[in-house]
Design a protein around this motif. Structure first.
Motif, short mmCIF file in Angstrom:
data_model
loop_
_atom_site.label_atom_id
_atom_site.label_comp_id
_atom_site.label_asym_id
_atom_site.label_seq_id
_atom_site.Cartn_x
_atom_site.Cartn_y
_atom_site.Cartn_z
N LEU A 190 33.86 -19.81 -23.14
CA LEU A 190 33.26 -18.82 -22.23
C LEU A 190 34.32 -17.97 -21.53
N PRO A 226 35.63 -15.02 -22.05
CA PRO A 226 35.32 -13.61 -21.75
C PRO A 226 34.43 -13.44 -20.52
N TRP A 227 33.64 -14.46 -20.20
CA TRP A 227 32.73 -14.34 -19.07
C TRP A 227 33.27 -15.04 -17.82
N LEU A 228 34.06 -16.09 -17.99
CA LEU A 228 34.58 -16.83 -16.84
C LEU A 228 35.87 -16.23 -16.28
N SER A 229 36.63 -15.56 -17.11
CA SER A 229 37.91 -15.00 -16.66
C SER A 229 37.65 -13.89 -15.64
N SER A 234 43.39 -16.09 -14.90
CA SER A 234 42.83 -15.47 -16.11
C SER A 234 43.66 -15.81 -17.33
N ASP A 288 41.02 -9.23 -16.95
CA ASP A 288 41.65 -9.17 -18.27
C ASP A 288 43.02 -9.85 -18.16
#
Length: 278
Positions: free
Chosen positions: A32, A34-37, A71, A40
């Motif tokens: 997950l 891409p959604w939890l970070s 991130s 960028d």
């Protein structure tokens, strides 16, 4: 052992259960990413370089290029798990086939397999990684090939030893006397007995492989920048410690240690839980 009995016994093995929970959390976070970070992993905040943990909006601070450390840890875990777990699964399957073929019946072919494993034993893992880097260049493919070539000899030895032990038992002779085929003996009788020790050893080995892969990236032989990787983050952060920013190296180093311990705890627990004499 039934799944219910296995889970019941696992619940009584505290460290194994903790290790499994940590690994499941790490896997979930990686999937997950891409959604939890929160940001960028390559995005830079120029005015906040080396900002300490607790900076508003940046829980673990920022690195020397102004990138959010949290991130980068989230994304770096994805590459480390993929580079360690998937190649070892492949290596375990290859080793299971090679070890069983070599151990079932003494022949020139089995001798060739085991002597080939001895040749691979002669190359230290780091030296093998350096050699492959010189041929293939540093990067993700080099990490994977190095890991596969490094662990296959160890796993094949485990399967070979257990296969030889099983072949010497009376039930194998009884099956042969009854006219059972080689395939039936190997895949229905011997393989379940040798797969369990292989699973335990492979799980324990993963803990060391996490540290090994992080070490290769630390030396510049693994994942290349700007891609996030825990080992490279430690290497880059080590230079920042003298500037009063230890968090850049400490955060990914703690992540490496926790993930490695989780694999070791789970491996120790599986060894105890799958012991047929318990």
């Amino acid at each position: 052992m039934t799944p219910t009995l296995f889970l019941r016994r696992l619940s009584r093995h505290g460290l194994a259960l903790l290790g499994l929970l940590i690994l499941l959390c790490a896997l979930l976070v990686s999937l997950l990413a891409p959604w939890l970070s929160p940001y960028d992993p390559l995005a830079a905040f120029d005015g906040l370089r080396l900002a300490p943990p607790g900076t508003p909006g940046h829980l673990l601070g920022l690195d020397n290029q102004g990138r959010d450390v949290l991130s980068r840890i989230i994304w770096g875990g994805r590459s480390l798990l993929a580079a360690s777990v998937l190649p070892i699964i492949f290596a375990a399957l290859v080793s299971l086939a090679l070890g069983m073929l070599a151990g079932f019946r003494a022949s020139a072919f089995s001798e060739l397999i085991m002597r080939s494993m001895d040749m691979l034993f002669a190359f230290p893992m780091v030296l093998l990684a350096i050699g492959l880097s010189a041929v293939l260049g540093s990067g993700y493919p080099t990490l994977i090939i190095t890991l596969i070539c490094s662990v296959i000899p160890y796993l094949t030895r485990v399967v070979y030893r257990d296969t030889r032990t099983e072949v010497a038992k009376e039930y194998v002779e009884a099956l042969r006397a009854q006219g059972a085929s080689t395939a039936d003996i190997l895949f229905r009788e011997i393989m379940p007995n040798v797969a369990t020790p292989l699973l335990v050893y492979t799980t324990s080995l993963l803990g060391g492989m996490v540290v090994f892969l992080a070490g290769l990236s630390f030396l510049g032989l693994g994942v290349q920048p700007p891609q996030a990787d825990w080992g490279r983050m430690v290497g880059e952060g080590a230079q920042m410690m003298i500037l009063g920013a230890p968090h850049v190296a400490t955060a990914p180093a703690v992540a490496i240690v926790v993930l490695s311990l989780a694999f070791n705890w789970l491996g120790d627990g599986l060894r105890d839980l799958l012991d047929p004499y318990q």
